[in-house]
Design a protein around this motif. Structure first.
Motif, short mmCIF file in Angstrom:
data_model
loop_
_atom_site.label_atom_id
_atom_site.label_comp_id
_atom_site.label_asym_id
_atom_site.label_seq_id
_atom_site.Cartn_x
_atom_site.Cartn_y
_atom_site.Cartn_z
N ARG A 80 0.87 -1.18 0.00
CA ARG A 80 0.00 0.00 0.00
C ARG A 80 0.90 1.22 0.00
O ARG A 80 1.82 1.32 0.82
N TRP A 86 -1.12 -3.05 -6.25
CA TRP A 86 -0.93 -2.26 -5.03
C TRP A 86 -2.16 -1.38 -4.77
O TRP A 86 -2.86 -0.99 -5.69
N GLU A 87 -2.32 -1.02 -3.51
CA GLU A 87 -3.37 -0.06 -3.14
C GLU A 87 -2.75 1.34 -3.02
O GLU A 87 -1.59 1.46 -2.63
N VAL A 139 -3.32 5.21 -1.31
CA VAL A 139 -4.03 6.08 -0.37
C VAL A 139 -3.67 7.53 -0.73
O VAL A 139 -2.49 7.88 -0.77
N MET A 164 -9.21 6.47 -0.55
CA MET A 164 -8.62 5.36 -1.29
C MET A 164 -8.76 5.69 -2.78
O MET A 164 -9.80 6.18 -3.22
N ASP A 193 -8.49 4.28 -6.64
CA ASP A 193 -8.30 3.19 -7.59
C ASP A 193 -8.71 3.72 -8.96
O ASP A 193 -9.24 4.84 -9.06
N ILE A 210 1.35 2.09 5.32
CA ILE A 210 1.84 2.67 4.07
C ILE A 210 3.33 2.31 3.92
O ILE A 210 4.15 2.64 4.77
#
Ligand code: F6P
Length: 363
Positions: A2, A31-32, A34, A51, A53, A105
């Protein structure tokens, strides 16, 4: 994995393109992302974030500003007054670290100018895995040949000059346009040349009002009764002071401005020609980014993710010789990229008859 991203400092066309690039490249790796709101302030506990995306970033590239919000004030300011470095207090850095740890993170992408990257460097030195992305309409970061936002700002200056040209010509007036750029004259130089300015005054070339006036008189004598003058907000006379609109008293960098109005008044006195001044201001930062700035932004975002993948923390994305690569943030924040007096582009301007206010008009 992340990762986090934040935008800091003044907004700038192309910021959303960077977000688009980061989210796209991270998503491809699974991956995410933020996105922290309002610059570093979003790192303060409990954390202000969203979040991100690909479904959230559809269509954002064409938008000016940033969907994350930004600020050049607050708890994390690391440049004050006329660009002096100040340390972000340790307890504030610790608070940011707590949020990052809590949200798991693994790396933080800091998209900002010289001041924000200085903050990013301080976080990196205290253990945060930071990647920098240069952002500035001023184009004044030495370690990158170009940053996104500059081309869009120049396009706005050119559009303004095109409009001022017709009114100046109709009334046989002098019109002075004050543009942004802080201590660097790039916006004034590129915008001025592309917009057909007759006089360009830059921070890097101290000017003499008598030389400016003689250039205008000479144009008149040759039948060119209107004159366009572009003056960078950070320009100053040989003997003069830097004009500021607001001293920030340690809370950020001083606000520049006022030189356009000053120059216009002096021109009217010295030439007896009707003169007007116009300050372009934040129009230069607003609106949709140009194609060039979108492409740069996306490439910078994709490279930032690639640097995280390679574990190259403490590095800043940089554009050199038509390639996007990386340099150390430390190297990047140490020096401003300024217009060189004897450079080819300034000489080209002189050759086509532009007055830079430092030499008397050729008779
Ligand atoms: O650094 C970008 C910039 O637009 C400068 O050209 C200008 O001096 C400054 O920011 C203005 O900042 P603010 O939006 O805080 O007035």
């Amino acid at each position: 994995m992340r990762i986090g991203i934040l935008n800091s400092g003044g907004d700038c066309p192309g910021l959303n393109a960077v977000i688009h690039g980061v989210v796209g490249a991270a998503h491809t790796l699974g991956w995410e992302v933020v996105g922290f709101r309002d610059g570093f302030e979003g790192l303060l506990p409990p954390g202000d974030y969203m979040m991100l995306d690909p479904s959230r970033t559809v269509g954002i590239m064409k938008l000016g500003g940033t969907i994350l919000g930004t600020t050049n004030k607050g708890h994390f300011v690391a440049k004050v007054g006329e660009g002096n470095v100040s340390e972000v207090p340790k307890e504030i850095v610790d608070k940011a670290k707590t949020t990052l740890k809590h949200l798991e993170i693994g790396a933080l992408i800091v998209v900002g100018g010289d001041g924000s990257l200085t903050t990013g460097l301080q976080l990196y030195r205290q253990g945060v895995p930071v990647i920098g992305v240069p952002k500035t309409i001023d184009n004044d970061i030495q370690a990158t040949a170009m940053s996104f936002g500059f081309d869009s700002a120049v396009a706005t200056v050119v559009d303004a000059l095109d409009r001022l040209h017709t009114t100046a010509e109709s009334h046989k007036r002098v019109i002075v346009l004050e543009v942004m750029g802080r201590h660097a004259g790039w916006i004034a130089l590129y915008g001025g040349i592309a917009g057909g300015a007759d006089v360009i005054l830059l921070p890097e070339i101290p000017f003499n009002m008598e030389h400016v006036a003689s250039a205008i008189r000479q144009r008149d004598a040759r039948g060119m009764h209107s004159t366009l003058v572009v003056v960078a907000e950070g320009a100053r006379m040989e003997t003069g002071e830097l004009l500021t609109k607001e001293k920030m008293a340690g809370k950020g960098e001083d606000r520049l401005g006022g030189i356009g109005e000053y120059v216009a008044k002096k021109i009217e006195i010295l030439t007896d020609k009707e003169t007007r001044s116009c300050t372009l201001g934040h129009l230069q930062r607003g609106g949709s980014p140009t194609a060039l700035d979108r492409i740069l932004g996306v490439r910078f975002g994709a490279m930032a993710v690639s640097l995280i993948e390679q574990g190259k923390f403490g590095r800043m994305v940089s554009y050199q010789q038509y390639q996007v690569g990386d340099v150390s943030i430390e190297e990047a924040v140490n020096q401003l990229r300024l217009v060189q007096t004897g450079s080819e582009i300034v000489n080209a301007g002189r050759r086509i008859g532009i007055c830079f206010g430092d030499t008397p008009a050729i008779q």
